[in-house]
Design a protein around this motif. Sequence first.
Motif, PDB file in Angstrom:
ATOM      1  N   LEU A 255       1.071  -1.208  -0.269  1.00 11.46           N
ATOM      2  CA  LEU A 255      -0.155   0.230  -0.126  1.00 11.46           C
ATOM      3  C   LEU A 255       0.785   1.544   0.123  1.00 11.46           C
ATOM      4  CD1 LEU A 255      -2.675   1.804   0.082  1.00 11.46           C
ATOM      5  CD2 LEU A 255      -2.766   1.091   2.486  1.00 11.46           C
ATOM      6  N   PHE A 256       1.923   1.535   0.585  1.00 14.25           N
ATOM      7  CA  PHE A 256       2.482   2.257   0.880  1.00 14.25           C
ATOM      8  C   PHE A 256       3.444   2.714  -0.427  1.00 14.25           C
ATOM      9  CE2 PHE A 256       6.807   4.274   1.277  1.00 14.25           C
ATOM     10  CZ  PHE A 256       6.641   5.334   2.845  1.00 14.25           C
ATOM     11  N   ASP A 257       4.199   1.795  -1.222  1.00 10.10           N
ATOM     12  CA  ASP A 257       4.128   1.821  -2.058  1.00 10.10           C
ATOM     13  C   ASP A 257       3.166   2.593  -3.893  1.00 10.10           C
ATOM     14  OD1 ASP A 257       6.663   1.587  -2.012  1.00 10.10           O
ATOM     15  OD2 ASP A 257       6.319  -0.782  -2.706  1.00 10.10           O
ATOM     16  N   VAL A 258       1.847   2.360  -3.305  1.00  9.89           N
ATOM     17  CA  VAL A 258       1.155   2.293  -4.772  1.00  9.89           C
ATOM     18  C   VAL A 258       0.777   3.415  -3.623  1.00  9.89           C
ATOM     19  CG1 VAL A 258      -1.793   2.233  -4.678  1.00  9.89           C
ATOM     20  CG2 VAL A 258       0.050   0.511  -5.079  1.00  9.89           C
ATOM     21  N   VAL A 259       0.344   4.348  -3.047  1.00 14.20           N
ATOM     22  CA  VAL A 259       0.030   5.423  -2.257  1.00 14.20           C
ATOM     23  C   VAL A 259       1.465   6.678  -3.009  1.00 14.20           C
ATOM     24  CG1 VAL A 259       0.002   7.214  -0.458  1.00 14.20           C
ATOM     25  CG2 VAL A 259      -0.522   4.876  -0.682  1.00 14.20           C
ATOM     26  N   LYS A 260       2.918   5.671  -2.764  1.00 12.46           N
ATOM     27  CA  LYS A 260       3.636   6.701  -3.063  1.00 12.46           C
ATOM     28  C   LYS A 260       3.355   7.154  -4.649  1.00 12.46           C
ATOM     29  CE  LYS A 260       8.890   6.937  -2.636  1.00 12.46           C
ATOM     30  NZ  LYS A 260      10.011   6.490  -2.821  1.00 12.46           N
ATOM     31  N   ALA A 261       3.296   6.392  -4.814  1.00 19.49           N
ATOM     32  CA  ALA A 261       3.031   6.427  -6.910  1.00 19.49           C
ATOM     33  C   ALA A 261       1.898   7.212  -7.388  1.00 19.49           C
ATOM     34  CB  ALA A 261       3.599   5.062  -7.350  1.00 19.49           C
ATOM     35  N   GLN A 262       1.273   8.145  -6.529  1.00 24.72           N
ATOM     36  CA  GLN A 262      -0.003   8.184  -6.493  1.00 24.72           C
ATOM     37  C   GLN A 262       0.483   9.951  -7.000  1.00 24.72           C
ATOM     38  OE1 GLN A 262      -3.854   8.246  -7.340  1.00 24.72           O
ATOM     39  NE2 GLN A 262      -3.230   6.304  -6.878  1.00 24.72           N
ATOM     40  N   GLY A 263       2.083   9.947  -6.229  1.00 21.93           N
ATOM     41  CA  GLY A 263       2.554  11.115  -6.277  1.00 21.93           C
ATOM     42  C   GLY A 263       2.257  12.579  -5.124  1.00 21.93           C
ATOM     43  N   ARG A 264       1.443  12.502  -4.796  1.00 20.43           N
ATOM     44  CA  ARG A 264       1.304  13.450  -3.555  1.00 20.43           C
ATOM     45  C   ARG A 264       2.025  13.420  -2.392  1.00 20.43           C
ATOM     46  NH1 ARG A 264      -3.699  13.153  -7.187  1.00 20.43           N
ATOM     47  NH2 ARG A 264      -4.741  10.721  -5.903  1.00 20.43           N
ATOM     48  N   MET A 265       1.638  12.029  -1.538  1.00 17.46           N
ATOM     49  CA  MET A 265       2.685  12.528  -0.958  1.00 17.46           C
ATOM     50  C   MET A 265       3.804  12.869  -0.572  1.00 17.46           C
ATOM     51  SD  MET A 265       3.549   8.556   1.731  1.00 17.46           S
ATOM     52  CE  MET A 265       4.453   8.225   0.807  1.00 17.46           C
ATOM     53  N   THR A 266       4.495  13.219   0.700  1.00 17.74           N
ATOM     54  CA  THR A 266       5.449  13.924   0.315  1.00 17.74           C
ATOM     55  C   THR A 266       6.364  12.951   1.350  1.00 17.74           C
ATOM     56  OG1 THR A 266       5.155  15.041   2.883  1.00 17.74           O
ATOM     57  CG2 THR A 266       4.392  16.774   0.435  1.00 17.74           C
ATOM     58  N   ASP A 267       6.232  12.129   2.211  1.00 18.12           N
ATOM     59  CA  ASP A 267       7.361  11.684   3.167  1.00 18.12           C
ATOM     60  C   ASP A 267       6.005   9.965   3.806  1.00 18.12           C
ATOM     61  OD1 ASP A 267       9.514  10.134   4.152  1.00 18.12           O
ATOM     62  OD2 ASP A 267       9.272  12.042   5.798  1.00 18.12           O
ATOM     63  N   GLY A 268       6.522   9.479   4.211  1.00 23.22           N
ATOM     64  CA  GLY A 268       5.845   8.267   4.633  1.00 23.22           C
ATOM     65  C   GLY A 268       6.777   7.047   5.793  1.00 23.22           C
ATOM     66  N   ARG A 269       6.122   6.038   6.171  1.00 27.09           N
ATOM     67  CA  ARG A 269       7.194   5.612   6.973  1.00 27.09           C
ATOM     68  C   ARG A 269       5.877   4.350   7.868  1.00 27.09           C
ATOM     69  NH1 ARG A 269       7.770   6.422  13.247  1.00 27.09           N
ATOM     70  NH2 ARG A 269       9.475   4.443  12.230  1.00 27.09           N
ATOM     71  N   VAL A 270       6.449   3.441   7.456  1.00 28.22           N
ATOM     72  CA  VAL A 270       5.228   2.661   8.278  1.00 28.22           C
ATOM     73  C   VAL A 270       5.680   2.357   9.950  1.00 28.22           C
ATOM     74  CG1 VAL A 270       4.705  -0.459   8.518  1.00 28.22           C
ATOM     75  CG2 VAL A 270       4.458   0.522   6.525  1.00 28.22           C
ATOM     76  N   VAL A 271       4.782   1.897  10.906  1.00 23.20           N
ATOM     77  CA  VAL A 271       5.532   2.158  11.809  1.00 23.20           C
ATOM     78  C   VAL A 271       5.848   0.711  12.766  1.00 23.20           C
ATOM     79  CG1 VAL A 271       5.025   3.881  14.422  1.00 23.20           C
ATOM     80  CG2 VAL A 271       4.290   4.664  12.474  1.00 23.20           C
ATOM     81  N   ALA A 272       6.856   0.774  12.948  1.00 21.89           N
ATOM     82  CA  ALA A 272       6.503  -0.615  13.618  1.00 21.89           C
ATOM     83  C   ALA A 272       6.862  -0.976  15.485  1.00 21.89           C
ATOM     84  CB  ALA A 272       8.027  -1.544  13.249  1.00 21.89           C
TER      85      ALA A 272
END
Length: 868
Positions: A255-272
């Motif tokens: 999902l992270f990769d899909v959202v990143k590909a949308q081009g609007r997200m500036t940064d992100g991470r999975v919180v472990a």
Amino acid sequence: MNRILDIDPRARTARVEAGVVLDALQSATTPHGLAFGPDPSSHSRCTLGGMIGNDACGNRSVRHGRTSGHIAALEIVTADGVRAVADRTGLRAADPNDADAVRHIARLEADVRRLIGDNLAPIRTELGRIPRQVSGYQLHHLLPEHGFDMARALVGTEGSCAVVTAATVRLVATAQASTLLTLGYDDVVDAAEDVPEILRWNPTAVEGMDEAIVATMRARRGPDSVTGLPDGRAWLYVELDGDDQNTVDARAAELFDVVKAQGRMTDGRVVASADERRSLWRVREDGAGLAARLVDGGESWPGWEDAAVAPENLAGYLRDFRQLLADHGLTGVMYGHFGAGCVHVRIDFDLASDEGRTAARRFLREAAALVVAHGGTLSGEHGDGRARGELLEVMYSHRTIRAFTVFKQVFDPEGLLNPGVIVAPAPLDADLALHQIQPLPTEFTFPHDEEGFAGAVRRCVGVGRCRSDAGGVMCPSYRATGEENDSTRGRARLLQEMVRGGTVQDGWRSTEVRDALDLCLSCKACSSDCPVGVDMATYKAEFLHQHYQGRVRPRSHYSLGWLPLTSRLAGYAARPVNALLRGPLGKLLARLGGVTTRRRIPAFASRPALRRALREARSGEPAKTLLFVDSFTRAFRPEVAGATSRVLADAGLPCTAQDGLCCGLTWVSTGQLSLARRIMARTVARLDNGDDRPIVVAEPSCAAALKRDVPELLGTDAARRVAARVHTLTGALTDLAAPGWRPPALPDDVVLQTHCHEYATFKGRHPRDLLTRLGVRKVDEAEGCCGLAGNFGFEEQHYDTSMAVADLALKPRLDGIDQDTPTVVVADGFSCATQIDHLAGAQGVRALHLAELLDPAADRPDQPGETS
């Protein structure tokens, strides 16, 4: 009204009384692998009855929806006193043998069926269009195709149709694994654009918020209070769950990769990290309060808090809504359930002036038209109440409004239940509380509130975190008594009434306010834990000053409030004074001074004891810090001053001692503010002498007084300069110690009682964190007030409450000490150490100050119990 009556794991249902708090239900169902699906941010104090009243949802409403979807049956009392049961098939009398009740309920149901039959078209076309359409009455659940579900129809009626006494609720299975993604964006519109794609992944939660909330959280609770957020000015929390952690993690990465590909997200991470997740959810859960009073002190107001649209329309709605705010010259703080299309907004309306109220009214009418144009609803949760009831006519046809009116009349023909809500509402700008409030002259400056005391007490917006009984520091008196008037919220609301001059007519002389404040321990935890930063300790000090001005005070205000002076005098003859106080005359003096005889009065130290302690601690190195020897350390435990001096030297922070000054704390806590100002002014004049060395204070309460009370009472640049230099020992060792400094060998296990003032005032400088970093394997913290709280627990009338507060956290920790296992108890506060001695001293338990624990010259006991 607060019992869990039955849990049926096989049927996945529970029968609960209306007063059951959601967290209590969740705790009871967790062992069965079940939970109640809706999870409002107020889960630690909201009741099932309240959730039913406003059809509450929660952070995970993307998965579980609204409360109405989880109600199997309601047990109600009608307006005329008849008990009945509402379920998916209709309404029936609770007692089938009561012929009158059976006939009454049958007539009521027949009237409702007739109403639905007469209004099938508007009900079908206007209600139930989007998942979060809460506005009005949910009459569509009574349509023939929905089986006449009277239980669901009564959910969300806001107490205007019947009184709910109990409910049978449906439960859901809890997932075995979950993970959280945090996604950063430039603004909330960009975040909303990604929501439809995210929803395709079947998340449990998609929550959004803007930067104002995060900035306020960090300012109020320290920069480390929010960890795990990626770069951005708006964020989405996306939670995924499942039965296998590896599978969930793989989906999150995809999902992270899909959202990143949308081009609007500036940064992100999975919180472990579980700790980071808790920290992040705390920010979201405190959103309502954090949005109400922001970092710059500005106020924002409800009125347009809960509008919702279909999630696919959210970005367009927010774009237009933001333009509407700009057109009106307003600012809105946004957060909410983006995955459900529901956005909470608090807006900086001017509700104090006629012009501002007129402007707010005009904005709200246009906002209502806007959300309707986007196919949305005025309320996506929490109901319409009195704030938006008038606007229902913008959203619904006259025929539907009439149907609401008849439905209310059928259940409540006399209009007794919550009048003015949903049906026949008053104008939305009627009865606003800010009208014609006059400023009050005060001793405290209240620098963070534009309207001084009136603005300060207005901070409370009713979030109710102070009413949580699930642990924590705030609010000890409420947790001990369970009474609303002993909560921070209850006291704040009474102070608001005093300022308005409505219900409370006597102003500063009010006995109602005095009595409500009486059990406040002045712990200051609310100033940190309350999302809006209510500081009841300061409000209480100001009130006591004004209330007793020119009048005789309670005896303890003299005996305990003047303790710094009397203890200094006692030091000249400590031995005979101690002997006198231990005898029958001491008990008589205690009674005369309003002090309980059920506690032992601490022994006074002699004047030479401090000089000896400091002389033995001299390091001979150039001083880099100033050790402020407070009145409690000087009078009762000078050995702590010596230990603190040695620890500072060992940490590369050799000090010189400043004796003979006072922070004024005891005069503040007893409301003797004129004296406190004079004492503080003298102290500031001595400390603000061109010396910029850090000031280290061993007693946390005195450190907090210098850090916060002194600048807020004096309001001078000199006071602010002094406050900026003040550190607790924990803070000094955290921020200033030489790189690589390590103390002598430390124990594996420590029981810790952190002083409430240190917890509240010195954010991010916590003794628990320092001890863990220095190598203590296990720190068992008694989270919350010790109950003594300075003068409070020594006052005769407060002894029982003091002990009840101790029972919440401290006493269970002390009772759990294994006498066969070496355990150290650490308590920097003199009050905390005194309470520990009172509770467990007879068992050989003694509290050490952190300085005594870290003292390089200390003898390390080998036998169990010697330091416990």
